[in-house]
Design a protein around this motif. Sequence first.
Motif, short mmCIF file in Angstrom:
data_model
loop_
_atom_site.label_atom_id
_atom_site.label_comp_id
_atom_site.label_asym_id
_atom_site.label_seq_id
_atom_site.Cartn_x
_atom_site.Cartn_y
_atom_site.Cartn_z
N MET A 1 64.76 14.32 -37.07
CA MET A 1 63.50 13.63 -36.99
C MET A 1 62.71 14.10 -35.78
O MET A 1 63.24 14.20 -34.69
CB MET A 1 63.73 12.13 -36.83
N ALA A 2 61.45 14.34 -36.01
CA ALA A 2 60.57 14.77 -34.92
C ALA A 2 59.95 13.55 -34.25
O ALA A 2 59.74 12.51 -34.88
CB ALA A 2 59.46 15.66 -35.48
N ALA A 3 59.67 13.68 -32.96
CA ALA A 3 59.02 12.59 -32.23
C ALA A 3 57.51 12.69 -32.42
O ALA A 3 56.97 13.75 -32.73
CB ALA A 3 59.37 12.69 -30.75
N VAL A 4 56.84 11.58 -32.19
CA VAL A 4 55.38 11.57 -32.24
C VAL A 4 54.89 12.37 -31.03
O VAL A 4 55.36 12.17 -29.92
CB VAL A 4 54.84 10.12 -32.21
N PRO A 5 53.95 13.31 -31.23
CA PRO A 5 53.47 14.12 -30.12
C PRO A 5 52.78 13.29 -29.03
O PRO A 5 52.41 12.13 -29.26
CB PRO A 5 52.46 15.08 -30.77
N ASP A 6 52.60 13.91 -27.87
CA ASP A 6 51.94 13.23 -26.75
C ASP A 6 50.49 12.88 -27.04
O ASP A 6 49.93 11.96 -26.45
CB ASP A 6 51.99 14.10 -25.48
N ASP A 34 55.80 4.23 -27.92
CA ASP A 34 56.37 5.47 -28.44
C ASP A 34 55.33 6.37 -29.12
O ASP A 34 55.67 7.42 -29.67
CB ASP A 34 57.50 5.17 -29.43
N ILE A 35 54.08 5.97 -29.06
CA ILE A 35 52.99 6.72 -29.70
C ILE A 35 52.18 7.44 -28.64
O ILE A 35 51.87 6.89 -27.60
CB ILE A 35 52.07 5.76 -30.49
N GLY A 36 51.84 8.70 -28.93
CA GLY A 36 51.02 9.47 -28.00
C GLY A 36 49.61 8.92 -27.87
O GLY A 36 49.18 8.07 -28.64
N ARG A 37 48.92 9.44 -26.90
CA ARG A 37 47.53 9.03 -26.66
C ARG A 37 46.65 9.48 -27.83
O ARG A 37 46.76 10.60 -28.31
CB ARG A 37 47.05 9.66 -25.36
N THR A 133 57.65 11.59 -38.25
CA THR A 133 59.10 11.49 -38.28
C THR A 133 59.67 11.80 -39.65
O THR A 133 60.78 11.39 -39.97
CB THR A 133 59.56 10.09 -37.81
N ASP A 134 58.90 12.47 -40.45
CA ASP A 134 59.35 12.92 -41.77
C ASP A 134 59.73 11.79 -42.70
O ASP A 134 60.49 11.97 -43.63
CB ASP A 134 60.53 13.90 -41.64
N ILE A 135 59.21 10.59 -42.45
CA ILE A 135 59.40 9.50 -43.40
C ILE A 135 58.35 9.70 -44.48
O ILE A 135 57.17 9.76 -44.18
CB ILE A 135 59.23 8.12 -42.73
N PRO A 136 58.77 9.82 -45.73
CA PRO A 136 57.77 10.10 -46.76
C PRO A 136 56.78 8.96 -46.92
O PRO A 136 57.14 7.79 -46.82
CB PRO A 136 58.62 10.29 -48.02
N VAL A 137 55.54 9.34 -47.16
CA VAL A 137 54.51 8.36 -47.45
C VAL A 137 54.59 8.07 -48.94
O VAL A 137 54.51 8.97 -49.77
CB VAL A 137 53.12 8.91 -47.07
#
Length: 139
Positions: A1-6, A34-37, A133-137
């Motif tokens: 899982m990827a993190a949310v970018p800055d 946990d969410i970028g700007r 985070t690669d959770i499918p929509v």
Amino acid sequence: MAAVPDRVSVLVYSNSAEVRAQVRTAVGRRPAPDIGRIDWVECATTADVQRELDEGGIDVAILDGEAQPTGGMGLARQYKYELADCPPIVVLIARPQDGWLASWSLADAVINTPIDPVESASVVAEQLRRRHTDIPVVR
């Protein structure tokens, strides 16, 4: 899982500058720890929205269901069918009874008006997490 970018890009569409400002103010620059700007991209016309989505780089689009002359629900449905990598779309709805129409539009989430800051920040944060985070929509 990827993190949310800055930094993330959130598009807000409404023909009303007041509605766009209400959304920006309610969601804020960082809707969750946990969410970028957020870098806000404001669009007052459907041509602006189309250009921004075609260019890519939009993480979430918030579309005003009451916008004139073209409402956000019709645009949401169009983009879900036309864009291969359509970002999550959140639709602003004026009445809870419009939830069925938002569902028809294939919107990923809704924000009710009047806009509640806690609700709107939570909705946008969740859609940003799903996008990164690669959770499918689910459509």
